[in-house]
Write a protein that holds these residues in place. Structure first.
Motif, short mmCIF file in Angstrom:
data_model
loop_
_atom_site.label_atom_id
_atom_site.label_comp_id
_atom_site.label_asym_id
_atom_site.label_seq_id
_atom_site.Cartn_x
_atom_site.Cartn_y
_atom_site.Cartn_z
N GLU A 17 -33.82 3.66 101.17
CA GLU A 17 -34.49 2.90 102.21
C GLU A 17 -35.65 2.08 101.65
O GLU A 17 -35.88 0.94 102.02
CB GLU A 17 -34.98 3.86 103.30
N SER A 21 -36.08 -1.91 101.98
CA SER A 21 -37.25 -2.55 102.61
C SER A 21 -37.88 -3.55 101.66
O SER A 21 -38.34 -4.63 102.06
CB SER A 21 -38.26 -1.51 103.07
N HIS A 22 -37.86 -3.22 100.35
CA HIS A 22 -38.38 -4.14 99.34
C HIS A 22 -37.60 -5.46 99.39
O HIS A 22 -38.15 -6.54 99.47
CB HIS A 22 -38.27 -3.49 97.96
N MET A 25 -38.18 -7.51 102.57
CA MET A 25 -39.45 -8.24 102.57
C MET A 25 -39.38 -9.46 101.67
O MET A 25 -39.92 -10.53 101.98
CB MET A 25 -40.58 -7.30 102.15
N PHE A 48 -34.37 -8.68 92.06
CA PHE A 48 -34.50 -7.21 92.14
C PHE A 48 -33.80 -6.52 90.97
O PHE A 48 -34.27 -5.51 90.46
CB PHE A 48 -33.91 -6.72 93.46
N THR A 58 -35.70 5.61 88.72
CA THR A 58 -36.75 6.15 89.56
C THR A 58 -36.54 7.65 89.80
O THR A 58 -37.46 8.45 89.73
CB THR A 58 -36.77 5.42 90.91
N MET A 61 -37.83 10.23 87.55
CA MET A 61 -39.25 10.57 87.62
C MET A 61 -39.51 11.79 88.48
O MET A 61 -40.58 12.35 88.47
CB MET A 61 -40.05 9.39 88.20
N HIS B 32 -47.40 -1.15 100.09
CA HIS B 32 -46.03 -0.76 99.73
C HIS B 32 -45.62 -1.41 98.42
O HIS B 32 -46.31 -2.29 97.89
CB HIS B 32 -45.04 -1.09 100.85
N TYR B 34 -43.30 -3.53 97.43
CA TYR B 34 -43.17 -4.99 97.34
C TYR B 34 -44.54 -5.65 97.30
O TYR B 34 -44.79 -6.55 96.49
CB TYR B 34 -42.36 -5.48 98.55
N ARG B 38 -46.23 -8.11 94.51
CA ARG B 38 -46.74 -9.44 94.86
C ARG B 38 -48.19 -9.62 94.49
O ARG B 38 -48.61 -10.68 93.98
CB ARG B 38 -46.56 -9.68 96.37
N THR B 52 -38.76 -4.63 89.24
CA THR B 52 -38.59 -3.48 90.14
C THR B 52 -38.14 -2.24 89.37
O THR B 52 -38.51 -1.13 89.69
CB THR B 52 -37.56 -3.79 91.24
N TYR B 56 -40.81 0.88 90.43
CA TYR B 56 -40.53 2.09 91.22
C TYR B 56 -40.61 3.38 90.39
O TYR B 56 -41.20 4.35 90.84
CB TYR B 56 -39.22 1.94 92.00
N LEU B 59 -44.23 4.04 90.20
CA LEU B 59 -44.79 4.55 91.46
C LEU B 59 -44.44 6.03 91.65
O LEU B 59 -45.29 6.85 91.99
CB LEU B 59 -44.25 3.73 92.65
N HIS B 60 -43.17 6.36 91.40
CA HIS B 60 -42.77 7.77 91.61
C HIS B 60 -43.37 8.70 90.58
O HIS B 60 -43.66 9.85 90.86
CB HIS B 60 -41.24 7.86 91.64
N TRP B 72 -44.64 7.12 105.07
CA TRP B 72 -43.80 6.12 105.71
C TRP B 72 -44.60 5.48 106.85
O TRP B 72 -45.17 6.17 107.68
CB TRP B 72 -42.51 6.72 106.24
N ASN B 77 -43.57 -6.50 110.55
CA ASN B 77 -42.25 -7.01 110.92
C ASN B 77 -41.34 -5.91 111.45
O ASN B 77 -40.11 -6.03 111.39
CB ASN B 77 -41.58 -7.65 109.71
N GLN B 79 -40.70 -3.08 110.17
CA GLN B 79 -39.87 -2.56 109.08
C GLN B 79 -40.47 -1.24 108.62
O GLN B 79 -41.69 -1.15 108.44
CB GLN B 79 -39.89 -3.57 107.93
N ARG B 80 -39.62 -0.19 108.48
CA ARG B 80 -40.14 1.06 107.94
C ARG B 80 -40.39 0.88 106.44
O ARG B 80 -39.47 0.53 105.70
CB ARG B 80 -39.12 2.18 108.14
N VAL B 81 -41.63 1.07 106.02
CA VAL B 81 -41.95 0.88 104.60
C VAL B 81 -42.67 2.10 104.06
O VAL B 81 -43.35 2.81 104.80
CB VAL B 81 -42.84 -0.37 104.37
N ARG B 82 -42.50 2.32 102.78
CA ARG B 82 -43.17 3.45 102.13
C ARG B 82 -44.47 2.93 101.54
O ARG B 82 -44.45 2.06 100.65
CB ARG B 82 -42.28 4.03 101.03
N TYR B 84 -48.11 3.32 99.63
CA TYR B 84 -48.80 4.16 98.65
C TYR B 84 -50.30 3.97 98.77
O TYR B 84 -50.78 2.89 99.07
CB TYR B 84 -48.35 3.79 97.24
#
Lengths: 885, 121
Positions: A17, A21-22, A25, A48, A58, A61, B32, B34, B38, B52, B56, B59-60, B72, B77, B79-82, B84
């Motif tokens: 997910e 979402s990335h 966007m 991407f 990922t 990790m 998040h 993205y 940016r 990417t 990621y 991040l993890h 979460w 918009n 949108q469900r985003v994760r 940090y």
């Protein structure tokens, strides 16, 4: 952050997910800048990169990839094992037997030698005895014997001791409890008021013994042991204040005394061992007893003993000694572990237990090798899979992990069943008499379970590791130019060969051990008490009426018992207590301990009644009984030891005077008796151990103690028992003692042989499994070789090879490996014979019949296992064989 | 994983500096994945490009080390985003990495400068 595996799927979804979402966007932003949806999507995707790769890197990790793969391995392994049920059953069972036996033996060792005593600061508890130097034989060396101190000495110790903060006399006391038409013997030592506080024991209900309970005229009180409370009172908490009719066995016509229950002790309090309760020490008389003492804080035991020695010096020398008594203190644990007799290497000694633990551990290792070998044989069919996976990039560690998981699955199941077996085995071990008498009660508690878990883990790694060996070797040669499959096969062949040798060797070792132990067990069962126990009821005389020590009374009893319908014959014998007997002129020929000697008086017809053979000379005549002649019969064991190579008839034996009681003033001279016959080797008690030396004299005016009646019934003793009970009740005023009656077989042989039986059965089971596995191993090896060389065989046959030479060709390797295994196995059998020597009394640990028999059995099994698949090779049709592949 | 050729005007990320940049970016508030990418791009005037495939895992990894935490949330918009955010441990780590980076870049800079009036040793 290590995630638990059950969150795995959710986490996986979340990652997907997050990626989506990335992307969404990125696309939205491009669209906002004015790009078309299609172009924006394509550009964002390109930017991407590969989503699968991003996800995989990922995920790494998260740190639990190894766990995920292990879960997969477990699922895979279980599926594979379900497919091969026969294999799984054999492998699991052999590990289960090995683990079960090892855990059981560990529980015994733990209970006896490792676990602390259930009393606080038990290391400061000591048993104090007096030591007396004396000469049992006039010309023999001086010996020092430790014995319970008389009450007077104890009183002096108690008033003098400061280094011992508390001291209590624990007197031996056995009372008969009459209830529900039955008489039960209760072991209820007499103790002082300090006893329980000294142990640090508090009752679960009620109170302990108070100082007022020990007054000579105080009413009888009893503190129940947990076991008695549980078994006879149904754990009823209202037991306090209940009355029990108790009665000493010795006092003539003693009135029943009423004892009141005042308390119940928790289960772990059981001192000295296997007691039913405790009563108050009211008399201060010299009953047999020990002194228990607690060392004061900050004092050493040496200083405390020195203190007691100082006050003991003033006591006059006891009878038979020229010096005042000495003092000996033994730690509580050592005193509980002290063996009754020094010459047995039995389960009640720490060494005996260590040997047994080593033997079961050895057997477990063999089981591990066997299962590892089975796994290895199975992995042959999976070469292809391994090679392909290796080529696809699976690391060698990853493949090894999977093999170890498979072994681990089997070990896990084996461990589970093994613990269940151990539960049963521990119960069985707890009923072994030798352990129970010393208060050693093995239990399956968390300590033993922790041991089982550790053991299973080791077994799992060990078992899984064996097939990995071939994998590693295969990997080692992978750099060379040969095909990995071929090199894996060669490595396995080497490992398999080594394991086959080990298997055949182990099978032979175990077969031999089981054979020797089984032969000894058969011998012991045949030997038994050294007389024919069938239909014999054996019971002690409980109580004589006043003047009942007379010959007349015993004859009356025998006469009355003989008249009961169904009784074939009756006889009686009684023990004399003395320091042992010896031939004239050779006091050194006496046995080492008093337990080697049986000095008994026998009634007329005793030998016939028990069917003890007379080997030489004659039985006692009526004249012998009438005149109380100084004649004797000796057992053949005594005759052999006393007069090797000589005629024992007419020789003389010296019987020292019986142990004197305090207050006896008449000096008794040693008695000389003349041997008129040699009989078999009866045992009046212990079945195990070397045959005791027995001296039998005619019953006469001077009675011994411990009169025993032996009634042989014409048919089933159970039929005659009720009448016998009634008769005894009227003769001695008490019902038959519950704990002591029964046929001789029931009475003790089974109980005494329990440990031998358990060990022998376990070894037989191991041997059977090992034999089966060795058979499968050889069969598999030869069958594989036939399958592999079908083409070669076809060519040879086409060129005119004899079937005989073909047979030799395919079986040669298996047979030569088996031969090496047999050599190793015989060496192992000799090593094992040293370990089990301690359990054998009448069978040679290297019994030639067993050794040759086992080797022959194994050889024939190997030949059959090789011949059956090899025969197929001789029937190969050259035309078909050449078309293979 | 095959490496893409570096963009002409963009600098390829030095190993280890990505962690610093992520922590640095989160100093301004929760963000998040993205958004982080940016912001790094924007703050470096498009000079730094974050893949990417590196972002990621970073991040993890940082999340596992408890330097950042994730929740979460729902974006503007819908949108469900994760999202940090920096943890206290992350702030400490940031300070440590900053001083390390200062030393590191000084060292690189002094070595990368053309030698002035000095021969090679």
């Amino acid at each position: 952050m290590k995630l638990p595996w059950w969150k795995f799927e959710r986490r996986e979804d979340e990652l997907a997910e997050e990626m989506e979402s990335h992307l969404a966007m990125a696309i939205q932003e491009r669209v906002a800048r004015g790009e078309s949806i299609e172009k924006a999507t394509a550009a964002a995707r390109r930017e991407f990169g590969n989503r699968e790769v991003v996800r995989a890197t990922t995920r790494e990790m998260w740190g639990w990839v190894w766990l995920e793969s292990m879960m997969l391995d477990f699922r895979y392994a279980f599926r594979k094992l379900r497919e091969a049920r026969g294999f799984t059953a054999v492998a699991t069972l052999s590990l289960a037997i090995g683990i079960g036996a090892t855990v059981t033996m560990y529980a015994v060792v733990d209970a006896a030698d490792i676990r602390g005593l259930p009393y606080p600061h038990a290391d400061r508890l000591f048993v104090i005895e007096q030591t007396i130097a004396s000469r049992p034989n006039p010309s023999g060396p001086e010996t020092v014997n430790a014995s319970p101190a008389p009450a007077a000495t104890t009183a002096i110790w108690m008033s003098a001791g400061h280094a011992f903060s508390a001291m209590s006399r624990v007197g031996r006391n056995e009372l008969l409890w009459l209830h529900d038409d039955e008489t039960e013997l209760l072991v209820v030592p007499t103790v002082g008021p300090d006893f329980f506080a000294m142990l640090g024991a508090t009752p679960i209900i009620g109170r302990t013994i108070a100082p007022s309970d020990t007054n000579p005229d105080a009413p009888g009180v009893i503190v129940l042991s947990y076991t008695l409370w549980h078994d006879r009172f149904g754990s009823d908490r209202r037991v306090i204040g209940q009355r029990m009719e108790l009665d000493t066995s010795d006092a003539p016509a003693a009135p029943h005394e009423t004892y009141t229950v005042i308390g119940v002790m928790p289960e772990q309090v059981d001192y000295p061992a296997a007691v039913n309760g405790w009563t108050a020490n009211r008399s201060g008389s010299d009953t047999w007893g020990i002194v228990l003492a607690r060392l004061a804080e900050g004092k050493t035991v040496d200083a405390a003993v020195a203190e007691l020695r100082a006050v003991t010096r003033n006591i006059p020398p006891p009878a038979g000694s020229s010096q005042p008594p000495g003092v000996r203190a033994t730690g509580l644990r050592e005193s509980l572990r002290e063996r009754s007799s020094g010459d047995f290497f039995t389960i009640d000694s720490a060494e005996g237990r260590a040997v047994r633990l080593a033997v079961v551990f050895f057997v477990l290792i063999i089981a591990m090798i066997n299962v590892g070998n089975l796994l290895l044989a199975r992995s042959a069919s999976r070469d292809h899979e391994m090679v392909v996976r290796s080529a696809l990039g699976a690391s060698r560690a990853r493949l090894a992990q999977q093999l170890i998981v498979e072994g681990g699955c089997i070990a896990l199941m084996g461990g589970t069943i093994g613990v269940a077996l151990a539960r049963w085995g521990i119960g069985l071990a707890g009923s072994v008499g030798a352990l129970r008498d010393y208060g050693i009660v093995p239990v399956l508690d968390w300590r033993v379970l922790a041991f089982a878990l550790a053991l299973t883990t080791i077994v799992a790694l060990g078992t899984g590791f064996i097939p990995v060996l071939s994998l590693v070797r295969a990997g080692g040669t992978a750099e060379r130019s040969e095909s990995p499959k071929a090199s894996a096969g060669r490595a396995r062949t080497r490992v398999q060969g080594a394991l086959l040798v080990a298997q055949v060797g182990a099978a032979l070792t175990l077969l031999t051990g089981a054979g020797v132990l089984g032969k000894e067990l058969l011998r012991l069962e045949k030997q038994g008490f050294g007389f024919d126990p069938k239909n014999v009821i054996w019971f002690p005389m409980l109580q004589r009426p006043a003047g009942g020590r007379s010959v007349q009374f015993r004859e009356d009893v025998l006469f009355q018992l003989g008249r009961i319908p169904g009784v074939a014959s009756v006889s009686e014998f009684e023990f004399f207590g003395n320091d042992g007997f010896y031939p004239t002129g050779a006091p050194g020929k006496a046995g080492k301990t008093i337990f080697d000697h049986q000095d008994v008086a026998i009634s007329p017809g005793f030998l016939r009644n028990l069917r003890i053979p007379i080997i030489l000379g004659r039985d006692f005549t009526d004249a012998d009984y009438a005149s109380a002649a100084p004649v004797a019969l000796v057992s053949s064991s005594a005759a052999k030891l006393f007069w090797p190579g000589q005629d024992p008839l007419g020789k003389q034996v010296v019987v020292p005077p019986p142990m004197r009681r305090r207050g006896d003033t008449v000096k008794v001279e040693p008695l000389m008796v003349t041997v008129v016959g040699v009989a078999g080797n009866p045992r009046f008690g212990r079945v195990l151990g070397p045959p005791p030396m027995t001296l039998m004299r005619p019953t006469g005016a001077k009675a011994g103690f411990g009169t025993q009646f032996l009634v042989r019934t014409a048919s089933d003793p159970e039929v005659t028992l009720p009448a016998l009970r009634r008769e005894l009740n009227s003769l001695q005023g008490k019902p038959l003692l519950r704990a002591m009656y029964g046929t001789a077989q029931k009475m003790g042989i089974d109980r005494q042989l329990a440990e031998e039986k358990v060990t022998t059965r376990a070894l037989v089971a191991f041997a059977a499994v090992a034999l089966l596995l060795a058979t499968l191993g050889i069969h598999g090896l030869v069958a594989y070789s036939v399958a592999q060389r079908t083409r070669e065989i076809g060519i040879r046959m086409a060129l005119g090879a004899e079937p005989k030479s073909v047979l030799l060709l395919v079986t040669r390797r298996g047979l030569s490996l088996a031969a090496v295994g047999i050599v190793f196995g015989l060496a192992g059998a000799f090593a094992l014979s040293k370990a089990i020597r301690a359990m054998l009394y009448g069978t040679s640990p290297t019994d030639p019949v067993v050794f040759v028999g086992s080797a022959l059995l194994l050889t024939s099994v190997v030949l059959i296992a090789s011949y059956l698949p090899a025969r197929r090779a001789t029937r190969v049709d050259p035309m078909i064989a050449l078309r293979v592949d | 994983m095959p490496k893409k050729p570096a963009h002409q005007n963009r600098i390829e990320m030095l190993q280890g500096t990505l962690d610093l940049l992520v922590l640095q970016t989160l100093r301004w508030g929760p963000q998040h994945g993205y958004g982080i990418a940016r912001m790094i791009q924007a703050n470096s005037q498009q000079a730094l490009q974050v893949e990417t495939g590196s972002l990621y895992p970073a991040l993890h990894r940082l999340e596992r080390k408890k330097f950042i935490a994730a929740d979460w949330e729902v974006s503007e918009n819908n949108q469900r985003v994760r999202v940090y955010r920096l943890t206290p441990a992350g702030k400490k780590q940031l300070a440590a990495e900053q001083s390390w980076f200062a030393k590191f870049s000084d060292a690189i800079a002094s070595m990368a400068k053309p030698p002035v009036g000095e021969s090679d040793r």
